[in-house]
Design a protein around this motif. Structure first.
Motif, mmCIF file in Angstrom:
data_model
loop_
_atom_site.group_PDB
_atom_site.id
_atom_site.type_symbol
_atom_site.label_atom_id
_atom_site.label_comp_id
_atom_site.label_asym_id
_atom_site.label_seq_id
_atom_site.Cartn_x
_atom_site.Cartn_y
_atom_site.Cartn_z
ATOM 1 N N SER A 249 0.801 -1.225 0.135
ATOM 2 C CA SER A 249 -0.134 -0.106 -0.220
ATOM 3 C C SER A 249 0.863 1.031 0.518
ATOM 4 O O SER A 249 0.439 2.229 -0.929
ATOM 5 N N LEU A 250 2.272 1.067 0.448
ATOM 6 C CA LEU A 250 2.701 2.321 0.740
ATOM 7 C C LEU A 250 3.500 2.565 -0.657
ATOM 8 O O LEU A 250 3.621 3.975 -0.773
ATOM 9 N N TRP A 269 -9.367 3.123 -13.176
ATOM 10 C CA TRP A 269 -10.893 2.339 -12.003
ATOM 11 C C TRP A 269 -10.623 1.158 -11.695
ATOM 12 O O TRP A 269 -11.112 0.432 -10.702
ATOM 13 N N THR A 270 -10.240 0.358 -12.560
ATOM 14 C CA THR A 270 -9.942 -1.580 -13.075
ATOM 15 C C THR A 270 -9.102 -1.749 -11.660
ATOM 16 O O THR A 270 -8.851 -2.198 -10.537
ATOM 17 N N SER A 271 -7.970 -1.110 -11.086
ATOM 18 C CA SER A 271 -7.061 -0.888 -10.508
ATOM 19 C C SER A 271 -7.624 -1.045 -8.853
ATOM 20 O O SER A 271 -7.587 -1.905 -7.812
ATOM 21 N N THR A 272 -8.661 0.376 -8.880
ATOM 22 C CA THR A 272 -9.255 0.995 -7.924
ATOM 23 C C THR A 272 -10.050 -0.766 -6.708
ATOM 24 O O THR A 272 -9.924 -0.894 -6.044
ATOM 25 N N LEU A 273 -10.835 -0.881 -7.943
ATOM 26 C CA LEU A 273 -11.647 -1.991 -7.600
ATOM 27 C C LEU A 273 -11.212 -3.537 -7.386
ATOM 28 O O LEU A 273 -11.527 -3.490 -6.282
ATOM 29 N N ALA A 274 -10.295 -3.252 -8.166
ATOM 30 C CA ALA A 274 -9.659 -4.961 -8.097
ATOM 31 C C ALA A 274 -9.537 -5.067 -7.037
ATOM 32 O O ALA A 274 -9.454 -5.909 -6.114
ATOM 33 N N ILE A 276 -10.330 -2.959 -4.022
ATOM 34 C CA ILE A 276 -10.805 -3.247 -2.606
ATOM 35 C C ILE A 276 -11.113 -4.504 -2.498
ATOM 36 O O ILE A 276 -11.167 -4.733 -1.357
ATOM 37 N N TRP A 277 -11.928 -5.097 -3.641
ATOM 38 C CA TRP A 277 -12.211 -6.743 -3.432
ATOM 39 C C TRP A 277 -11.192 -7.266 -3.048
ATOM 40 O O TRP A 277 -11.466 -8.288 -2.334
ATOM 41 N N MET A 278 -9.895 -7.630 -3.185
ATOM 42 C CA MET A 278 -8.967 -8.724 -2.596
ATOM 43 C C MET A 278 -8.630 -8.239 -1.527
ATOM 44 O O MET A 278 -8.434 -8.988 -0.242
ATOM 45 N N ILE A 282 -9.382 -10.664 1.240
ATOM 46 C CA ILE A 282 -8.871 -11.416 2.871
ATOM 47 C C ILE A 282 -8.637 -10.817 4.184
ATOM 48 O O ILE A 282 -8.884 -11.259 5.199
ATOM 49 N N GLN A 283 -9.551 -9.478 4.246
ATOM 50 C CA GLN A 283 -9.504 -8.917 5.095
ATOM 51 C C GLN A 283 -10.505 -10.231 6.206
ATOM 52 O O GLN A 283 -11.018 -10.688 7.520
#
Ligand code: UDP
Ligand code: MG
Length: 325
Positions: A249-250, A269-274, A276-278, A282-283
């Motif tokens: 994330s850093l 937009w694609t990378s943001t969406l991906a 968030i889901w990832m 994991i969480q």
């Protein structure tokens, strides 16, 4: 020197196999006595784990016909591990040595001689280990192997291909009774007891009759129980995953800042969406793992009895009160 043996067998809906199992046990016990390995007052303890068929009636009949057979009736179905523990705790203090096995004749009775020989040589615990698993389905064999590998990788001391066919001396039973956990995984607890131990190899045959009482769902639950009862490594793994994601994330932050400065910010937009889901996935997974452990703590703190004995059939008039915890 001959010792007093108690064979402990948990039985759940086993009316189809009990007649044959008991017949073979009578013969086996007579053989062992003739060989001078066991005393004439040795017993077979059949634990009825809340069966819904005629299993308990059959145990009562067996006991009436032959004092070799003793019966323990649990107040309800508690599952294989609890039923086995109930039997072992009943045997504790009433024998020199116990052997636990399944009712379905999958464990080769002829290995008992070798178990007892090892006991005479000074072992307190002897593990029965399957030579090969070609009587199991491909699926069961592979998943079991994966499970043992995973357990080893997580640092759990477990014997490969050992089910619950095992000899335990009275001393080992005493030690086992001091382990008070409610989340039972006996084949992992026995190595914790320690003492001198050894393994005996045997061929595992097919279930004599009836069907397995371990469908896939139960097997999976058993495996998860085994792992979470003996290893906290999954929790550490979560920390590692969290750390890695933090570092990533850093880098992402750096990348975003550079994009903003150079004026290419809206794309992505694609990378943001991906992501968030990832991250969300994991969480949730991590929370689930932590939840498993919290559930364990919850169950342990209640300290409910692991089994309740309703009746104890024996020819000495012993009352059913045994160590429950
Ligand atoms: N068993 C039990 N309670 C249960 C399920 C099984 O006491 O809730 C007993 C069953 O009667 C048998 C042993 O546990 O003696 C092993 O079960 P099974 O042979 O069905 O398991 P598998 O060999 O298929 O793993
Ligand atoms: Mg079986």
């Amino acid at each position: 020197m001959a010792s007093k043996l108690m064979v402990v067998i948990p039985c759940y809906n086993e009316e189809e196999v009990l007649p044959e199992t008991s017949k073979r046990l009578v013969k086996k016990m007579a053989d062992l006595e003739k060989k001078g390995l066991i005393t004439p007052d040795s017993r077979v303890l059949l634990v009825n784990d809340g069966s819904r068929d005629r299993t308990w009636e059959m145990i009562c009949e067996l006991h009436k016909e032959n004092p070799l057979f003793e019966g323990v009736k649990l107040s309800r179905n508690r599952g294989h591990q609890n039923a086995l523990l109930a039997g072992l705790m009943t045997a504790k203090g009433r024998c020199d040595v116990s052997i636990s096995m399944d009712a379905d004749l999958q464990d080769d009775m002829d290995a008992m001689d070798r178990f007892l020989e090892k006991y005479e040589e000074g072992c307190d615990i002897v593990y029965g280990v399957r030579n090969k698993r070609d009587t199991d389905t491909f699926f069961k064999r592979e998943t079991a192997l994966m499970f043992y590998r995973l357990m080893k990788a997580l640092g759990v001391d477990i014997t490969f291909n050992h089910a619950d066919y095992r000899l335990m001396s009275n001393r080992a039973l005493e030690a086992l009774s001091q382990i008070e956990e409610v989340n039972l995984f006996l084949r992992g607890l026995a190595p914790l007891v320690g003492f001198q131990s050894d393994v005996v190899y045997y061929d595992r045959s097919e279930r004599f009759a009836g069907e397995s009482k371990y469908p896939f769902k139960k097997m999976l639950a058993f495996a998860i129980d085994g792992i979470t009862s003996f290893s906290v490594k999954p929790l550490r793994l979560i920390t590692t995953v969290g750390l890695v994601i933090f570092v990533v994330s850093l880098l992402m932050l750096l990348y975003a800042l550079i994009s903003w400065i150079t004026g290419n910010a809206v794309l992505g937009w694609t990378s943001t969406l991906a992501s968030i889901w990832m991250i969300g996935g994991i969480q949730l997974l991590c929370m689930g793992v932590i939840g498993e452990y919290i559930g364990k703590i919850y169950n342990e703190t209640k300290r409910r009895p692991r089994f309740i004995i309703e009746r104890y059939l024996n020819d000495r008039g012993d009352d059913p009160v045994v160590d429950k915890r």
